[in-house]
Design an enzyme around this catalytic site. Structure first.
Site, PDB file in Angstrom:
ATOM      1  N   LEU A 148       0.653  -1.236   0.006  1.00 48.96           N
ATOM      2  CA  LEU A 148      -0.028   0.113  -0.037  1.00 48.96           C
ATOM      3  C   LEU A 148       0.761   1.181  -0.157  1.00 48.96           C
ATOM      4  O   LEU A 148       0.276   2.281   0.093  1.00 48.96           O
ATOM      5  CB  LEU A 148      -0.859  -0.049   1.186  1.00 48.96           C
ATOM      6  CG  LEU A 148      -1.900  -1.272   1.303  1.00 48.96           C
ATOM      7  CD1 LEU A 148      -2.786  -0.956   2.428  1.00 48.96           C
ATOM      8  CD2 LEU A 148      -2.783  -1.088  -0.120  1.00 48.96           C
ATOM      9  N   GLY A 149       2.080   1.140  -0.117  1.00 48.41           N
ATOM     10  CA  GLY A 149       3.030   2.440  -0.255  1.00 48.41           C
ATOM     11  C   GLY A 149       3.040   3.018  -1.484  1.00 48.41           C
ATOM     12  O   GLY A 149       2.147   2.494  -2.368  1.00 48.41           O
ATOM     13  N   GLN A 150       3.896   3.998  -1.707  1.00 48.16           N
ATOM     14  CA  GLN A 150       3.833   4.684  -2.950  1.00 48.16           C
ATOM     15  C   GLN A 150       4.448   3.685  -4.082  1.00 48.16           C
ATOM     16  O   GLN A 150       3.819   3.750  -5.398  1.00 48.16           O
ATOM     17  CB  GLN A 150       5.320   5.567  -2.891  1.00 48.16           C
ATOM     18  CG  GLN A 150       5.240   6.530  -4.110  1.00 48.16           C
ATOM     19  CD  GLN A 150       6.385   7.456  -4.261  1.00 48.16           C
ATOM     20  OE1 GLN A 150       7.433   7.097  -3.615  1.00 48.16           O
ATOM     21  NE2 GLN A 150       6.525   8.351  -5.122  1.00 48.16           N
ATOM     22  N   ASP A 180      -0.070  -5.906   3.534  1.00 50.44           N
ATOM     23  CA  ASP A 180       0.551  -4.653   4.080  1.00 50.44           C
ATOM     24  C   ASP A 180       0.282  -4.764   5.647  1.00 50.44           C
ATOM     25  O   ASP A 180      -0.666  -5.411   5.893  1.00 50.44           O
ATOM     26  CB  ASP A 180       0.004  -3.371   3.582  1.00 50.44           C
ATOM     27  CG  ASP A 180       1.099  -2.216   3.671  1.00 50.44           C
ATOM     28  OD1 ASP A 180       1.732  -1.632   2.844  1.00 50.44           O
ATOM     29  OD2 ASP A 180       1.269  -1.656   5.036  1.00 50.44           O
ATOM     30  N   ILE A 181       0.943  -3.960   6.383  1.00 45.73           N
ATOM     31  CA  ILE A 181       0.708  -3.992   7.852  1.00 45.73           C
ATOM     32  C   ILE A 181      -0.652  -3.255   8.132  1.00 45.73           C
ATOM     33  O   ILE A 181      -1.289  -3.522   9.381  1.00 45.73           O
ATOM     34  CB  ILE A 181       1.727  -3.301   8.777  1.00 45.73           C
ATOM     35  CG1 ILE A 181       1.717  -3.894  10.102  1.00 45.73           C
ATOM     36  CG2 ILE A 181       1.988  -1.978   8.649  1.00 45.73           C
ATOM     37  CD1 ILE A 181       3.237  -3.737  10.831  1.00 45.73           C
ATOM     38  N   ASP A 240       2.241  -8.373   8.649  1.00 39.39           N
ATOM     39  CA  ASP A 240       3.255  -7.785   9.269  1.00 39.39           C
ATOM     40  C   ASP A 240       4.564  -8.345   8.528  1.00 39.39           C
ATOM     41  O   ASP A 240       4.716  -9.754   8.562  1.00 39.39           O
ATOM     42  CB  ASP A 240       3.504  -7.979  10.662  1.00 39.39           C
ATOM     43  CG  ASP A 240       4.710  -7.321  11.359  1.00 39.39           C
ATOM     44  OD1 ASP A 240       5.743  -6.812  10.441  1.00 39.39           O
ATOM     45  OD2 ASP A 240       4.712  -7.023  12.309  1.00 39.39           O
ATOM     46  N   TYR A 256      18.960   3.854   6.832  1.00 43.18           N
ATOM     47  CA  TYR A 256      18.018   3.432   5.771  1.00 43.18           C
ATOM     48  C   TYR A 256      19.504   2.938   4.590  1.00 43.18           C
ATOM     49  O   TYR A 256      19.309   1.738   4.303  1.00 43.18           O
ATOM     50  CB  TYR A 256      17.442   4.492   5.017  1.00 43.18           C
ATOM     51  CG  TYR A 256      16.753   4.043   3.715  1.00 43.18           C
ATOM     52  CD1 TYR A 256      15.804   3.199   3.844  1.00 43.18           C
ATOM     53  CD2 TYR A 256      17.162   4.786   2.720  1.00 43.18           C
ATOM     54  CE1 TYR A 256      14.997   3.042   2.427  1.00 43.18           C
ATOM     55  CE2 TYR A 256      16.552   4.659   1.387  1.00 43.18           C
ATOM     56  CZ  TYR A 256      15.661   3.720   1.249  1.00 43.18           C
ATOM     57  OH  TYR A 256      14.925   3.378   0.032  1.00 43.18           O
ATOM     58  N   LYS A 258      20.228  -0.821   3.427  1.00 40.16           N
ATOM     59  CA  LYS A 258      19.762  -1.161   1.971  1.00 40.16           C
ATOM     60  C   LYS A 258      21.323  -1.903   1.478  1.00 40.16           C
ATOM     61  O   LYS A 258      21.446  -2.910   0.810  1.00 40.16           O
ATOM     62  CB  LYS A 258      19.800  -0.070   1.115  1.00 40.16           C
ATOM     63  CG  LYS A 258      18.144   0.493   1.299  1.00 40.16           C
ATOM     64  CD  LYS A 258      17.313  -0.763   1.043  1.00 40.16           C
ATOM     65  CE  LYS A 258      15.922  -0.446   1.009  1.00 40.16           C
ATOM     66  NZ  LYS A 258      14.715  -1.263   0.540  1.00 40.16           N
TER      67      LYS A 258
HETATM   68  P1  NAD Z   1       6.453   3.729   1.373  1.00 40.58           P
HETATM   69  O1  NAD Z   1       6.826   4.099   2.411  1.00 40.58           O
HETATM   70  O2  NAD Z   1       5.493   4.532   0.558  1.00 40.58           O
HETATM   71  O3  NAD Z   1       5.635   2.131   1.713  1.00 40.58           O
HETATM   72  C1  NAD Z   1       6.099   1.413   2.485  1.00 40.58           C
HETATM   73  C2  NAD Z   1       4.889   0.222   2.791  1.00 40.58           C
HETATM   74  O4  NAD Z   1       5.507  -0.489   3.809  1.00 40.58           O
HETATM   75  C3  NAD Z   1       3.871   1.138   3.590  1.00 40.58           C
HETATM   76  O5  NAD Z   1       2.445   0.881   3.139  1.00 40.58           O
HETATM   77  C4  NAD Z   1       3.781   0.663   5.041  1.00 40.58           C
HETATM   78  O6  NAD Z   1       2.549   0.436   5.511  1.00 40.58           O
HETATM   79  C5  NAD Z   1       4.572  -0.640   4.717  1.00 40.58           C
HETATM   80  N1  NAD Z   1       4.956  -1.163   6.052  1.00 40.58           N
HETATM   81  C6  NAD Z   1       5.750  -0.623   6.770  1.00 40.58           C
HETATM   82  N2  NAD Z   1       5.965  -1.463   7.914  1.00 40.58           N
HETATM   83  C7  NAD Z   1       5.454  -2.641   7.642  1.00 40.58           C
HETATM   84  C8  NAD Z   1       5.698  -3.943   8.215  1.00 40.58           C
HETATM   85  N3  NAD Z   1       6.108  -4.248   9.353  1.00 40.58           N
HETATM   86  N4  NAD Z   1       5.013  -5.063   7.342  1.00 40.58           N
HETATM   87  C9  NAD Z   1       4.285  -4.651   6.189  1.00 40.58           C
HETATM   88  N5  NAD Z   1       4.350  -3.430   5.756  1.00 40.58           N
HETATM   89  C10 NAD Z   1       4.901  -2.548   6.223  1.00 40.58           C
HETATM   90  O7  NAD Z   1       7.557   3.029   0.635  1.00 40.58           O
HETATM   91  P2  NAD Z   1       7.796   3.033  -0.996  1.00 40.58           P
HETATM   92  O8  NAD Z   1       8.280   4.225  -1.535  1.00 40.58           O
HETATM   93  O9  NAD Z   1       6.690   2.362  -1.639  1.00 40.58           O
HETATM   94  O10 NAD Z   1       8.889   2.062  -1.007  1.00 40.58           O
HETATM   95  C11 NAD Z   1       8.912   0.533  -1.355  1.00 40.58           C
HETATM   96  C12 NAD Z   1      10.345   0.190  -1.562  1.00 40.58           C
HETATM   97  O11 NAD Z   1      11.115   0.646  -2.621  1.00 40.58           O
HETATM   98  C13 NAD Z   1      11.078   0.243  -0.136  1.00 40.58           C
HETATM   99  O12 NAD Z   1      11.885  -1.028   0.011  1.00 40.58           O
HETATM  100  C14 NAD Z   1      12.059   1.386  -0.534  1.00 40.58           C
HETATM  101  O13 NAD Z   1      13.158   1.268   0.175  1.00 40.58           O
HETATM  102  C15 NAD Z   1      12.217   1.204  -2.168  1.00 40.58           C
HETATM  103  N6  NAD Z   1      12.619   2.699  -2.612  1.00 40.58           N
HETATM  104  C16 NAD Z   1      11.661   3.434  -2.859  1.00 40.58           C
HETATM  105  C17 NAD Z   1      11.827   4.708  -3.310  1.00 40.58           C
HETATM  106  C18 NAD Z   1      11.168   5.861  -3.523  1.00 40.58           C
HETATM  107  O14 NAD Z   1      11.558   6.957  -4.022  1.00 40.58           O
HETATM  108  N7  NAD Z   1       9.744   5.536  -3.374  1.00 40.58           N
HETATM  109  C19 NAD Z   1      13.325   4.736  -3.777  1.00 40.58           C
HETATM  110  C20 NAD Z   1      14.310   3.817  -3.453  1.00 40.58           C
HETATM  111  C21 NAD Z   1      13.912   2.577  -3.114  1.00 40.58           C
HETATM  112  N1  SER Z   2      13.253   7.989  -2.434  1.00 36.40           N
HETATM  113  C1  SER Z   2      14.090   7.348  -1.273  1.00 36.40           C
HETATM  114  C2  SER Z   2      14.274   8.320  -0.279  1.00 36.40           C
HETATM  115  O1  SER Z   2      14.440   9.244  -0.195  1.00 36.40           O
HETATM  116  C3  SER Z   2      15.372   6.946  -1.933  1.00 36.40           C
HETATM  117  O2  SER Z   2      15.570   5.616  -1.762  1.00 36.40           O
HETATM  118  O3  SER Z   2      14.570   7.722   0.748  1.00 36.40           O
END
Ligand code: NAD
Ligand code: SER
Length: 317
Positions: A10-12, A34-35, A51, A141, A145
């Site tokens: 449910l994240g971005q 999702d959690i 979780d 973070y 990673k």
């Molecule tokens: P986000 O923060 O939007 O979403 C993360 C999701 O994880 C949320 O929906 C949250 O509810 C869920 N979550 C948190 N704790 C949890 C748990 N214990 N169990 C299950 N779900 C849980 O992050 P995102 O932007 O969707 O990122 C997704 C992945 O992509 C991550 O691993 C992030 O590091 C990686 N990433 C994202 C970006 C970016 O710009 N968005 C860039 C680099 C890497």
């Molecule tokens: N968009 C991410 C952050 O800013 C890069 O991993 O954390």
């Protein structure tokens, strides 16, 4: 037939990846988890509250549903991670290790796990950052990673786990909001441009960072996961980057559509994180190995973001 499990759905990223996977593999073959359950996925999505640290339940779902691909997205991102470093480390590491172990004990599961430009640090070459280079991350973070990349390589080499990964840059899309990263301003700026015609940025005007439009990020993910195993030379994580820009440059791009838009700057602790990350990324391994090519640059992304966000914001009023 492939059957898919997604954590942190449910994240971005997950909000956009789930429908893309449903399109390719069929809605019934995709299980989003999702959690919490407050997301924007379509009603017919198979969704389970889970979780990502609950290894026992994940294993039960994988066995019951005969899962063949896992997209492990759950994580705490760079800026939020600094608020509670131990929790970020615990979630980002324990959940990955549990899933790597699960894959080790079951043949035929392909794992996607995202890394980040956060793995780089202040002494990394800043421009056209190579695939293999100095990596001394400064955030919890980035440390998680980088450690995750090492574990992925270890499980591939030692146990033949087919794990694939991308070091995403900042992701920008109009369907979902970011969850606490240093690049979040690059999404927020489009909302504020349409809603208020002004934006106060938490990074300084010239802070250039690698970024990628969400359609490119989704396509990169699917292409990497669909690539032949023999083509995947990098088992830590692939550098990819659609583009690089600064807050001043994205503001100028928006002003081509909204001439009265103005930006002010009030850098906070995220400036320090951004300063430790590259300006631009060398993605030649991804290009050579699995044919990666970006489609969007800053101006084409801006045009598409504004065109799609405008009606969404109007409907929300
Ligand atoms: P986000 O923060 O939007 O979403 C993360 C999701 O994880 C949320 O929906 C949250 O509810 C869920 N979550 C948190 N704790 C949890 C748990 N214990 N169990 C299950 N779900 C849980 O992050 P995102 O932007 O969707 O990122 C997704 C992945 O992509 C991550 O691993 C992030 O590091 C990686 N990433 C994202 C970006 C970016 O710009 N968005 C860039 C680099 C890497
Ligand atoms: N968009 C991410 C952050 O800013 C890069 O991993 O954390």
């Amino acid at each position: 037939m492939d059957r898919i499990l997604i954590t942190g759905a449910l994240g971005q990223l997950g909000t956009e990846l789930v429908p893309a996977l449903q399109e390719v593999y069929g809605t019934d073959q995709v299980i989003a988890t999702d959690i919490h359950n407050g997301g924007q996925l379509s009603e017919n999505t198979r969704f389970v509250v889970l979780d990502a640290m609950d290894a026992k339940t994940i294993t039960q779902i994988v066995d019951r549903e005969k899962i063949t691909q896992i997209y492990h997205l759950a994580a705490i991102l760079s800026a939020r991670g600094e608020q509670n470093p131990h929790h970020a480390w615990e979630l980002n590491m324990t959940s990955l290790l549990n899933i790597l172990e699960l894959c080790r004990n079951r043949s035929g599961i392909k794992l996607f796990w995202p890394s980040s430009i956060g793995v780089f640090g202040e002494d990394t070459p800043r421009f056209n950052t190579p695939q293999y280079t100095v990596m001394n991350p400064t955030t919890v973070y980035g440390i998680s990673k980088l450690a995750g990349e090492k574990w992925c390589t270890y499980y591939y080499k030692k146990h033949k786990v087919d794990v694939r990964s991308i070091r995403y840059p900042g992701l920008i899309g109009y369907r979902s909001l970011p969850g606490g990263g240093t690049t979040d301003y690059a999404v927020d700026i489009y909302y504020k441009a349409l809603e208020e015609e002004r934006f106060n940025c938490f990074l300084a005007p010239e802070t250039k960072l690698p970024m990628m439009y969400m359609p490119d990020a989704i396509r990169a993910t699917l292409e990497l996961m669909q690539a032949e195993e023999s083509k995947i030379r990098v088992r830590s994580s692939y550098n990819v980057s659609g583009m690089s820009f600064s807050p001043a440059e994205v503001a100028a791009s928006i002003q081509k559509h909204i001439p009265d838009f103005s930006i002010s700057y009030q850098p906070d602790y995220r400036q320090g994180i951004a300063n430790s990350w590259p300006d631009s990324i060398d993605e030649s391994y991804a290009r050579d190995d699995w044919g990666w090519r970006q489609a969007y640059d800053l101006d084409s992304m801006t045009a598409d973001m504004l065109e799609n966000l405008r009606p969404r914001l109007a409907r929300a009023i």
